[in-house]
Design a protein around this motif. Sequence first.
Motif, short mmCIF file in Angstrom:
data_model
loop_
_atom_site.label_atom_id
_atom_site.label_comp_id
_atom_site.label_asym_id
_atom_site.label_seq_id
_atom_site.Cartn_x
_atom_site.Cartn_y
_atom_site.Cartn_z
N SER A 1 -6.87 7.47 3.26
CA SER A 1 -7.78 6.57 2.53
C SER A 1 -7.32 5.13 2.65
CB SER A 1 -7.86 6.99 1.06
OG SER A 1 -8.37 8.30 0.92
N ARG A 2 -6.02 4.89 2.51
CA ARG A 2 -5.51 3.53 2.62
C ARG A 2 -5.77 2.97 4.01
NH1 ARG A 2 -4.81 -0.90 -0.06
NH2 ARG A 2 -3.85 0.27 -1.79
N TYR B 1 -9.72 -0.90 -3.46
CA TYR B 1 -8.42 -1.57 -3.55
C TYR B 1 -8.43 -2.83 -2.70
CZ TYR B 1 -7.33 3.33 -4.61
OH TYR B 1 -7.35 4.60 -5.11
N PHE C 1 1.29 -3.45 4.61
CA PHE C 1 0.69 -2.33 5.35
C PHE C 1 1.40 -2.21 6.70
CE2 PHE C 1 -2.79 -0.38 7.90
CZ PHE C 1 -2.89 0.80 7.18
N GLU D 1 -7.86 -0.40 4.69
CA GLU D 1 -7.27 -1.53 5.40
C GLU D 1 -8.08 -1.89 6.65
OE1 GLU D 1 -4.85 -3.51 4.49
OE2 GLU D 1 -4.29 -2.43 2.68
N ASP E 1 -14.92 9.37 1.57
CA ASP E 1 -13.52 9.64 1.28
C ASP E 1 -13.30 11.03 0.68
OD1 ASP E 1 -10.79 8.67 1.13
OD2 ASP E 1 -11.05 8.59 -1.05
N GLY F 1 -1.86 8.89 3.79
CA GLY F 1 -2.40 7.53 3.83
C GLY F 1 -3.73 7.37 4.53
N SER G 1 -6.46 -5.38 -0.07
CA SER G 1 -5.60 -5.10 1.08
C SER G 1 -4.12 -5.23 0.69
CB SER G 1 -5.91 -6.08 2.21
OG SER G 1 -4.97 -5.97 3.26
N LEU G 2 -3.28 -4.42 1.32
CA LEU G 2 -1.84 -4.53 1.13
C LEU G 2 -1.24 -5.71 1.89
CD1 LEU G 2 -0.63 -0.82 1.37
CD2 LEU G 2 -0.68 -2.25 -0.67
#
Length: 232
Positions: free
Chosen positions: A91-92, A45, A52, A96, A164, A89, A47-48
């Motif tokens: 994994s996120r 993914y 984030f 990040e 993961d 969250g 980055s947010l």
Amino acid sequence: LRSVERYPGVAFTGHEHLAAEVLRSFVLDLLVSAGLSKRPQTLPYASLGSLFKGRQALLEAIQTRLGPRAEQAGAVAPVVALVGQGGVGKSRLAIEQAWRQLGRHSAVQFVLADSPAAIERNLAGLCGERGLDLIEKALTEQAVQAQAVLNWLAAHPGWLLILDNVDNEHAATAVESLLSQLSGGQVLITTRLWNWSGSVQMLEIDVLAPDDTAAFLLERTEGKRRAAEDDI
């Protein structure tokens, strides 16, 4: 810069952090596009960015535990396990953290590791063009491809490997076996399990605080909702 503790748009905590922020900026992208540098990465993914929220302390804790980038082959690979319930969250957070430190690493590789078979299959998959682009990508034997990836990691210190969804004992056993074959980089594990060997540093991940979730929702829906004074 030291007096204001800022680089344009980026807060930093020291000269190494500042250097990492510069390296992961467009400067390194230009070097990569010109063929002067290589930065293999398979993060699933983007980055947010500013969305984030609420994890800065955890990002700093992860980096403290991982320590400085390995500069020599054979260096002990520090391992940090992000432990928490499903959906909080983990994994996120790992992704990040990887984006923020991308410029520090020779490669950043993401491996879904929810079973022993998946670990070998997804390690082997890193031979592909999107991963490390190894000559073994043309082979069909997964075990040979997975070993080729391990050989590359051993010869190119400074990498980050994310394992993961290690959420069952069979996968955890396979990961522990894999860790004994890794050196010269850093490892992040996302897991619901607490029973790890002493070499694995564990960091508990909980749900976001209400203020952070509110900030996320407000920014995520800005311009898409009828604003009111009591939105918070």
